[in-house]
Design a protein around this motif. Structure first.
Motif, PDB file in Angstrom:
ATOM      1  N   TYR A 142      32.474  44.317  53.724  1.00 58.97           N
ATOM      2  CA  TYR A 142      32.265  42.878  53.844  1.00 58.97           C
ATOM      3  C   TYR A 142      33.514  42.116  53.394  1.00 58.97           C
ATOM      4  CZ  TYR A 142      29.607  38.539  53.992  1.00 58.97           C
ATOM      5  OH  TYR A 142      29.150  37.287  54.317  1.00 58.97           O
ATOM      6  N   PRO A 143      34.455  41.891  54.323  1.00 58.66           N
ATOM      7  CA  PRO A 143      35.631  41.082  53.990  1.00 58.66           C
ATOM      8  C   PRO A 143      35.291  39.595  54.036  1.00 58.66           C
ATOM      9  CG  PRO A 143      35.757  41.812  56.266  1.00 58.66           C
ATOM     10  CD  PRO A 143      34.497  42.404  55.703  1.00 58.66           C
ATOM     11  N   ILE A 144      35.815  38.858  53.086  1.00 52.08           N
ATOM     12  CA  ILE A 144      35.634  37.403  53.056  1.00 52.08           C
ATOM     13  C   ILE A 144      37.019  36.767  53.173  1.00 52.08           C
ATOM     14  CG2 ILE A 144      34.720  35.433  51.794  1.00 52.08           C
ATOM     15  CD1 ILE A 144      32.963  37.364  50.218  1.00 52.08           C
ATOM     16  N   LEU A 145      37.297  36.200  54.328  1.00 49.50           N
ATOM     17  CA  LEU A 145      38.585  35.549  54.564  1.00 49.50           C
ATOM     18  C   LEU A 145      38.501  34.102  54.082  1.00 49.50           C
ATOM     19  CD1 LEU A 145      41.438  35.317  55.796  1.00 49.50           C
ATOM     20  CD2 LEU A 145      40.348  34.946  58.033  1.00 49.50           C
ATOM     21  N   ILE A 146      39.368  33.748  53.148  1.00 45.66           N
ATOM     22  CA  ILE A 146      39.415  32.401  52.585  1.00 45.66           C
ATOM     23  C   ILE A 146      40.720  31.740  53.029  1.00 45.66           C
ATOM     24  CG2 ILE A 146      39.428  31.034  50.471  1.00 45.66           C
ATOM     25  CD1 ILE A 146      36.776  32.433  50.948  1.00 45.66           C
ATOM     26  N   ILE A 147      40.604  30.700  53.841  1.00 44.68           N
ATOM     27  CA  ILE A 147      41.766  29.944  54.333  1.00 44.68           C
ATOM     28  C   ILE A 147      41.633  28.523  53.789  1.00 44.68           C
ATOM     29  CG2 ILE A 147      43.145  29.346  56.348  1.00 44.68           C
ATOM     30  CD1 ILE A 147      41.495  31.364  57.967  1.00 44.68           C
ATOM     31  N   TYR A 148      42.608  28.091  53.020  1.00 50.41           N
ATOM     32  CA  TYR A 148      42.465  26.830  52.291  1.00 50.41           C
ATOM     33  C   TYR A 148      43.827  26.159  52.122  1.00 50.41           C
ATOM     34  CZ  TYR A 148      44.213  29.755  48.470  1.00 50.41           C
ATOM     35  OH  TYR A 148      44.975  30.607  47.700  1.00 50.41           O
ATOM     36  N   SER A 149      43.797  24.882  51.788  1.00 53.20           N
ATOM     37  CA  SER A 149      45.029  24.119  51.572  1.00 53.20           C
ATOM     38  C   SER A 149      45.505  24.258  50.128  1.00 53.20           C
ATOM     39  CB  SER A 149      44.804  22.627  51.874  1.00 53.20           C
ATOM     40  OG  SER A 149      44.419  22.422  53.208  1.00 53.20           O
ATOM     41  N   ASP A 150      46.802  24.489  49.974  1.00 54.32           N
ATOM     42  CA  ASP A 150      47.428  24.518  48.648  1.00 54.32           C
ATOM     43  C   ASP A 150      48.902  24.217  48.846  1.00 54.32           C
ATOM     44  OD1 ASP A 150      48.576  25.068  46.167  1.00 54.32           O
ATOM     45  OD2 ASP A 150      47.190  26.705  45.738  1.00 54.32           O
ATOM     46  N   LYS A 151      49.363  23.121  48.314  1.00 55.64           N
ATOM     47  CA  LYS A 151      50.735  22.678  48.543  1.00 55.64           C
ATOM     48  C   LYS A 151      51.714  23.161  47.474  1.00 55.64           C
ATOM     49  CE  LYS A 151      49.433  18.509  51.111  1.00 55.64           C
ATOM     50  NZ  LYS A 151      49.947  18.973  52.405  1.00 55.64           N
ATOM     51  N   ASP A 152      51.277  24.016  46.565  1.00 55.46           N
ATOM     52  CA  ASP A 152      52.196  24.560  45.557  1.00 55.46           C
ATOM     53  C   ASP A 152      53.338  25.284  46.275  1.00 55.46           C
ATOM     54  OD1 ASP A 152      53.456  26.287  43.564  1.00 55.46           O
ATOM     55  OD2 ASP A 152      51.719  25.846  42.304  1.00 55.46           O
ATOM     56  N   PRO A 153      54.608  24.934  45.970  1.00 54.02           N
ATOM     57  CA  PRO A 153      55.732  25.552  46.682  1.00 54.02           C
ATOM     58  C   PRO A 153      55.900  27.044  46.399  1.00 54.02           C
ATOM     59  CG  PRO A 153      56.516  24.170  44.873  1.00 54.02           C
ATOM     60  CD  PRO A 153      55.058  23.920  44.998  1.00 54.02           C
ATOM     61  N   GLU A 154      55.334  27.514  45.294  1.00 54.78           N
ATOM     62  CA  GLU A 154      55.459  28.925  44.943  1.00 54.78           C
ATOM     63  C   GLU A 154      54.227  29.689  45.433  1.00 54.78           C
ATOM     64  OE1 GLU A 154      57.985  30.538  43.619  1.00 54.78           O
ATOM     65  OE2 GLU A 154      59.182  28.692  43.473  1.00 54.78           O
ATOM     66  N   TYR A 155      54.446  30.604  46.370  1.00 59.90           N
ATOM     67  CA  TYR A 155      53.323  31.334  46.955  1.00 59.90           C
ATOM     68  C   TYR A 155      52.519  32.088  45.901  1.00 59.90           C
ATOM     69  CZ  TYR A 155      50.682  34.812  49.540  1.00 59.90           C
ATOM     70  OH  TYR A 155      49.662  35.612  50.002  1.00 59.90           O
ATOM     71  N   ASP A 156      53.199  32.774  44.989  1.00 60.34           N
ATOM     72  CA  ASP A 156      52.492  33.563  43.978  1.00 60.34           C
ATOM     73  C   ASP A 156      51.610  32.690  43.093  1.00 60.34           C
ATOM     74  OD1 ASP A 156      53.718  35.825  44.965  1.00 60.34           O
ATOM     75  OD2 ASP A 156      55.314  35.832  43.456  1.00 60.34           O
ATOM     76  N   HIS A 157      52.044  31.439  42.856  1.00 61.88           N
ATOM     77  CA  HIS A 157      51.226  30.519  42.075  1.00 61.88           C
ATOM     78  C   HIS A 157      49.918  30.212  42.814  1.00 61.88           C
ATOM     79  CE1 HIS A 157      54.946  28.763  39.775  1.00 61.88           C
ATOM     80  NE2 HIS A 157      54.680  30.022  39.464  1.00 61.88           N
ATOM     81  N   ARG A 158      50.009  30.089  44.135  1.00 58.69           N
ATOM     82  CA  ARG A 158      48.812  29.809  44.930  1.00 58.69           C
ATOM     83  C   ARG A 158      47.774  30.922  44.748  1.00 58.69           C
ATOM     84  NH1 ARG A 158      50.875  27.761  50.919  1.00 58.69           N
ATOM     85  NH2 ARG A 158      52.313  26.116  50.230  1.00 58.69           N
ATOM     86  N   ILE A 159      48.244  32.146  44.799  1.00 54.26           N
ATOM     87  CA  ILE A 159      47.332  33.287  44.672  1.00 54.26           C
ATOM     88  C   ILE A 159      46.810  33.400  43.248  1.00 54.26           C
ATOM     89  CG2 ILE A 159      47.102  35.776  44.945  1.00 54.26           C
ATOM     90  CD1 ILE A 159      47.441  34.175  47.574  1.00 54.26           C
ATOM     91  N   THR A 160      47.700  33.238  42.282  1.00 50.22           N
ATOM     92  CA  THR A 160      47.275  33.293  40.876  1.00 50.22           C
ATOM     93  C   THR A 160      46.208  32.250  40.588  1.00 50.22           C
ATOM     94  OG1 THR A 160      49.469  34.079  40.182  1.00 50.22           O
ATOM     95  CG2 THR A 160      48.066  33.117  38.485  1.00 50.22           C
ATOM     96  N   ASN A 161      46.430  31.034  41.064  1.00 53.51           N
ATOM     97  CA  ASN A 161      45.478  29.954  40.825  1.00 53.51           C
ATOM     98  C   ASN A 161      44.138  30.216  41.510  1.00 53.51           C
ATOM     99  OD1 ASN A 161      47.379  28.583  39.297  1.00 53.51           O
ATOM    100  ND2 ASN A 161      48.101  27.333  41.008  1.00 53.51           N
ATOM    101  N   ALA A 162      44.189  30.814  42.697  1.00 49.37           N
ATOM    102  CA  ALA A 162      42.947  31.121  43.419  1.00 49.37           C
ATOM    103  C   ALA A 162      42.128  32.149  42.656  1.00 49.37           C
ATOM    104  CB  ALA A 162      43.269  31.625  44.822  1.00 49.37           C
ATOM    105  N   ILE A 163      42.779  33.206  42.198  1.00 48.23           N
ATOM    106  CA  ILE A 163      42.073  34.249  41.441  1.00 48.23           C
ATOM    107  C   ILE A 163      41.506  33.676  40.145  1.00 48.23           C
ATOM    108  CG2 ILE A 163      42.308  36.448  40.248  1.00 48.23           C
ATOM    109  CD1 ILE A 163      42.357  36.700  43.280  1.00 48.23           C
ATOM    110  N   LYS A 164      42.303  32.869  39.468  1.00 49.52           N
ATOM    111  CA  LYS A 164      41.841  32.275  38.206  1.00 49.52           C
ATOM    112  C   LYS A 164      40.624  31.386  38.439  1.00 49.52           C
ATOM    113  CE  LYS A 164      43.481  29.805  34.093  1.00 49.52           C
ATOM    114  NZ  LYS A 164      42.241  29.008  33.949  1.00 49.52           N
ATOM    115  N   HIS A 165      40.665  30.593  39.501  1.00 49.98           N
ATOM    116  CA  HIS A 165      39.536  29.709  39.802  1.00 49.98           C
ATOM    117  C   HIS A 165      38.262  30.519  40.035  1.00 49.98           C
ATOM    118  CE1 HIS A 165      37.248  26.388  41.581  1.00 49.98           C
ATOM    119  NE2 HIS A 165      36.852  27.268  42.498  1.00 49.98           N
ATOM    120  N   ILE A 166      38.365  31.584  40.807  1.00 48.57           N
ATOM    121  CA  ILE A 166      37.188  32.401  41.099  1.00 48.57           C
ATOM    122  C   ILE A 166      36.670  33.072  39.833  1.00 48.57           C
ATOM    123  CG2 ILE A 166      36.358  34.423  42.372  1.00 48.57           C
ATOM    124  CD1 ILE A 166      38.444  33.682  44.558  1.00 48.57           C
ATOM    125  N   ASN A 167      37.571  33.692  39.087  1.00 53.05           N
ATOM    126  CA  ASN A 167      37.135  34.455  37.910  1.00 53.05           C
ATOM    127  C   ASN A 167      36.669  33.576  36.755  1.00 53.05           C
ATOM    128  OD1 ASN A 167      37.694  36.724  39.357  1.00 53.05           O
ATOM    129  ND2 ASN A 167      39.590  37.229  38.288  1.00 53.05           N
TER     130      ASN A 167
END
Length: 299
Positions: A229-254
């Motif tokens: 069961y893959p869950i594809l999450i496509i969302y807006s994030d204007k942070d210029p640093e890609y890794d920050h976008r992913i870090t913030n997403a994981i932190k928000h979920i957890n």
């Protein structure tokens, strides 16, 4: 999948890494029981092209595309395979579900090498004039001793919070015996449109057709099926640093959710595919413009 679309997809969406990533100190989501994946969109203009051109692949099986006039197939797809009404306001059109579903369809086939069992477009009923019921993808990977059903979902929204909230709210239903059984039963009406002949899923459907009193879940277990069961999450994030976008997403979920077990009798694996973009709304607006200006399809 058409080779031209595969090449476009390959240069547009790039898998950056899986999670957890020890080098970057990024965990995976607490909701996943296998590794998550983080993707980068190299060009949002090209992503518009991917969505537009994926509509016919999403709507029809491969044997329907051979030697066909793609422009005519696109018109058919818009009218009878997906929910698209040109007369509706843009605010309504932006809420359509096909934008994300065609991306999920293409990504599962190209990056995860899963085969579409039946194109999602066959499940749409124009008379209902509403989103198609069921899972957002019907793919599988079959080998001699097992079969993995890649029945997933996608959330393509303006904010991460909205995507995750909607996805999590639907997990109890999606990862349940009844929902899985009902989705397999729904395939009976589309059996003649299967991409894959003589698959184990056909044998399960045949067994039920011969004796509809059998327990469908028992048949699924007998053939050693697993739900991926893959869950594809496509969302807006204007942070210029890609890794920050992913870090913030994981932190928000957890920070906001916790792992749990679901009422599913067969083995299952759940994971997230994260695809942050600069501006979700603009991509959907551009797809609408491409559709209504009848842009030529790649071939």
């Amino acid at each position: 999948m058409r080779e031209c679309l595969r090449e476009l997809l390959k240069k547009t969406l790039i898998k950056q890494y899986s999670l957890p990533n020890s080098d970057l100190k990024i965990e995976r989501t607490c909701l996943s029981n296998i590794d998550d994946d983080a993707f980068l969109c190299a060009s949002e203009d090209d992503l518009v092209c991917v969505i537009y051109n994926s509509i016919i692949d999403y709507s029809f099986n491969e044997f329907d595309l051979n030697d066909s006039d793609y422009s005519k197939l696109l018109i058919q797809a818009l009218k009878i395979k997906i929910r698209y009404n040109e007369w509706q306001d843009e605010t309504v059109k932006i809420k359509y579900g096909f934008y994300g579903e065609v991306i999920l369809y293409s990504m599962l086939q190209h990056f995860y090498h899963s085969t579409p069992l039946v194109s999602r477009g066959y499940f749409y009923n124009p008379l209902e004039n509403s989103e198609t019921k069921g899972y957002d993808s019907y793919h599988l990977i079959e080998s001699a001793d097992k079969i993995d059903l890649w029945f997933g979902e996608v959330k393509f929204r303006g904010t991460l919070d909205s995507c995750i909230k909607s996805a999590v709210e639907g997990l109890d239903k999606a990862l349940s015996d009844m929902y899985l059984s009902n989705n397999i039963l729904a395939m009976i009406n589309h059996r003649n449109n299967f991409n894959i002949k003589d698959s184990k899923i056909e044998k399960i459907i045949d067994s039920w057709s011969i004796n509809p009193e059998i327990n469908l879940l028992d048949e699924i277990k007998k053939y050693n099926l697993k739900l991926i069961y893959p869950i594809l999450i496509i969302y807006s994030d204007k942070d210029p640093e890609y890794d920050h976008r992913i870090t913030n997403a994981i932190k928000h979920i957890n920070d906001n959710y916790a792992s749990k077990k679901y009422n599913l009798s067969i083995d299952y694996q759940i994971f997230f595919i994260l695809l942050p973009l600069n501006e979700v709304k603009k991509i959907k607006q551009d797809v609408i413009k491409w559709i209504e200006s009848k842009q030529p399809l790649i071939s």
